[in-house]
Scaffold this active site. Structure first.
Site, PDB file in Angstrom:
ATOM      1  N   ASP A   3      -8.022  18.873 -15.040  1.00  0.00           N
ATOM      2  CA  ASP A   3      -8.325  17.499 -15.408  1.00  0.00           C
ATOM      3  C   ASP A   3      -7.948  17.355 -16.886  1.00  0.00           C
ATOM      4  O   ASP A   3      -8.623  17.886 -17.763  1.00  0.00           O
ATOM      5  CB  ASP A   3      -9.817  17.218 -15.175  1.00  0.00           C
ATOM      6  CG  ASP A   3     -10.205  15.778 -15.504  1.00  0.00           C
ATOM      7  OD1 ASP A   3      -9.485  15.124 -16.283  1.00  0.00           O
ATOM      8  OD2 ASP A   3     -11.239  15.311 -14.995  1.00  0.00           O
ATOM      9  N   ARG A  45       0.851  -1.204   0.000  1.00  0.00           N
ATOM     10  CA  ARG A  45       0.000   0.000   0.000  1.00  0.00           C
ATOM     11  C   ARG A  45       0.882   1.249   0.000  1.00  0.00           C
ATOM     12  O   ARG A  45       0.590   2.250  -0.630  1.00  0.00           O
ATOM     13  CB  ARG A  45      -0.975   0.008   1.186  1.00  0.00           C
ATOM     14  CG  ARG A  45      -1.761   1.297   1.285  1.00  0.00           C
ATOM     15  CD  ARG A  45      -3.032   1.243   2.155  1.00  0.00           C
ATOM     16  NE  ARG A  45      -2.978   0.325   3.268  1.00  0.00           N
ATOM     17  CZ  ARG A  45      -2.277   0.524   4.397  1.00  0.00           C
ATOM     18  NH1 ARG A  45      -1.595   1.628   4.573  1.00  0.00           N
ATOM     19  NH2 ARG A  45      -2.273  -0.395   5.348  1.00  0.00           N
ATOM     20  N   LYS A  63      -8.765   6.277 -19.575  1.00  0.00           N
ATOM     21  CA  LYS A  63      -9.112   6.763 -20.898  1.00  0.00           C
ATOM     22  C   LYS A  63      -7.883   6.703 -21.816  1.00  0.00           C
ATOM     23  O   LYS A  63      -7.382   5.633 -22.075  1.00  0.00           O
ATOM     24  CB  LYS A  63      -9.710   8.162 -20.766  1.00  0.00           C
ATOM     25  CG  LYS A  63     -10.746   8.300 -19.622  1.00  0.00           C
ATOM     26  CD  LYS A  63     -12.021   7.517 -19.824  1.00  0.00           C
ATOM     27  CE  LYS A  63     -12.890   7.439 -18.577  1.00  0.00           C
ATOM     28  NZ  LYS A  63     -13.269   8.711 -17.976  1.00  0.00           N
ATOM     29  N   TYR A 110     -16.942  17.176 -15.703  1.00  0.00           N
ATOM     30  CA  TYR A 110     -17.251  15.743 -15.722  1.00  0.00           C
ATOM     31  C   TYR A 110     -18.233  15.427 -14.580  1.00  0.00           C
ATOM     32  O   TYR A 110     -18.003  15.821 -13.433  1.00  0.00           O
ATOM     33  CB  TYR A 110     -15.952  14.937 -15.563  1.00  0.00           C
ATOM     34  CG  TYR A 110     -16.168  13.452 -15.474  1.00  0.00           C
ATOM     35  CD1 TYR A 110     -16.506  12.719 -16.603  1.00  0.00           C
ATOM     36  CD2 TYR A 110     -16.051  12.786 -14.264  1.00  0.00           C
ATOM     37  CE1 TYR A 110     -16.728  11.348 -16.519  1.00  0.00           C
ATOM     38  CE2 TYR A 110     -16.259  11.417 -14.172  1.00  0.00           C
ATOM     39  CZ  TYR A 110     -16.603  10.707 -15.299  1.00  0.00           C
ATOM     40  OH  TYR A 110     -16.819   9.361 -15.203  1.00  0.00           O
TER      41      TYR A 110
END
Ligand SMILES: *Cc1c(COP(=O)(O)O)cnc(C)c1O
Length: 384
Positions: free
Chosen positions: A175, A50, A200, A103
């Protein structure tokens, strides 16, 4: 490595061959923990996955290099990345200013998670600099910029907004999902932080969900690093590796996405069934001049409004063969989306609502002429 150009760095940044075997591709370190050489004797700093995993580190180094930042952090999704970044900046009583066509998931995250915690959310048309300046007269912790926007592909001036945001003491976040660093690099234009849905264009093959935060601000990076470790929405080794592999071809993919996007957009302009085409590479697009300044190509996202209204738009969305009906974008295969019932179904009736005769195309990297033919036959089958 950072003195090399973009396509070279996409392939080589962070990608040193494996020293024990000579494997050209850094392996997937599918391990949750790491042996210590005596208590606290960590090998290269690795202790528990982690906190750090070599496969994730490869991806993070690659991302930092491509966005011209000093540090990058990869997460299990784009929204997990946004959450960690927002938590590292916001406290109850602070304010976020974002575009009124941001978004949907970003709006939902702030509106449904941060607002109940005591954060204020306001929205503004980010392509209107005077409106942004006026909105910044109220103290603002985060100025959230997205360009091109989804699904109307509005362009906002990153350099101007960065200057404005900073002058008002806001952290300027871009973004960069829709453009990708292959054609737009916000940190070079003055932004403080870049966020990505690596799901994406960066991943690029519709086979992995992920997100990233990139910055050159050490104070901010330390806070994001702490939340990545302390909250734990990290990307898994396999996901990090797939994303790294996708990124190696980013430059050639986005060049082809952009060439095909332009071709499809131009084929739709003036078509008798089409009311309006949205693509920043078209000279008549209101953001074309700004786009030319801050992007080196215009990407693969194209939206269109149909004269026949919602019925024809819906039929069109179901009438193509190569363009498959699905949410998401940025993969090698072409996708078609009917935003008002799909990506934007949850914002019907709000200021984020989109026209019902709108269809969004994620133009893939197939043969451009095949894609044009598919769109034209789709219009015909839709009776447009
Ligand atoms: C998809 C997307 C996100 C969210 O990313 P996930 O990986 O789906 O969590 C954020 N911003 C934009 C512009 C997106 O397209």
């Amino acid at each position: 490595m950072n003195d090399h150009r973009f396509s070279t760095r996409a392939i080589h940044a962070g990608q040193a061959f494996d020293p024990t075997t000579g494997a050209v591709v850094p392996p997937i370190y599918q391990s949750s923990t790491f042996v210590q050489d005596g208590i606290g004797g960590f090998r290269n700093g690795y202790e528990y996955a982690r906190g750090g995993n070599p496969t994730r580190d490869v991806l993070q180094e690659q991302l930092a290099s491509l966005e011209s930042g000093t540090r990058a952090f990869s997460f299990a999704s784009g929204l997990a990345a946004e959450d960690a970044l927002l938590r590292s900046v916001l406290t109850p009583g602070t304010r976020v200013l974002m575009g009124n066509d941001v978004y949907g998931g970003t709006h939902r995250l702030v509106n449904r998670v941060f607002v109940p915690w005591g954060v204020t959310l306001d929205t503004v048309d980010m392509s209107d600099l005077d409106a942004v300046r006026a909105a910044l007269s109220v103290p603002t912790a985060v100025l959230w910029v997205e360009t091109p926007t989804n699904p109307l592909l509005k362009i906002t001036d990153i350099a101007a907004l960065s200057e404005l945001g900073r002058a008002h003491g806001a952290v300027v976040v871009v973004d960069n999902t829709f453009a990708s660093p292959a054609i737009q690099r916000p940190l070079e234009l003055g932004a403080d932080v870049v966020v990505h849905s690596t799901t994406k264009y960066l991943g690029g093959h519709s086979d992995v969900v992920g997100g990233a935060v990139v910055t050159s601000d050490d104070g901010l990076a330390d806070k994001v690093a702490f939340l990545q470790f302390g909250v734990g929405a990290v990307s898994a080794p396999m996901e990090a590796w797939l994303t790294t592999r996708g990124i190696k071809t980013l430059a050639v993919r986005v060049a082809q996405h952009s060439a095909n996007g332009q071709k499809v957009a131009e084929a739709l302009v003036g078509h008798p069934a089409v009311e309006r085409v949205y693509y920043p590479g078209l000279p008549e697009h209101p953001g074309h001049e700004v786009a030319k300044r801050q992007m080196t190509a215009f990407g693969g996202m194209v939206s269109l409004q149909l004269k026949g209204g919602a019925a024809v738009a819906r039929k069109f969305a179901e009438s193509t063969e190569l363009f498959q009906l699905a949410e998401s974008l940025g993969g090698v295969e072409s996708l078609m989306c009917y935003p008002s019932e799909m990506t934007h179904a949850s914002v019907k009736g709000t200021e984020l609502a989109v026209p019902e005769n709108l269809v969004r195309l994620s133009v893939g990297i197939e043969d451009g002429d095949d894609l044009v033919a598919d769109v034209l036959q789709g219009l015909e089958r839709a009776g447009a």
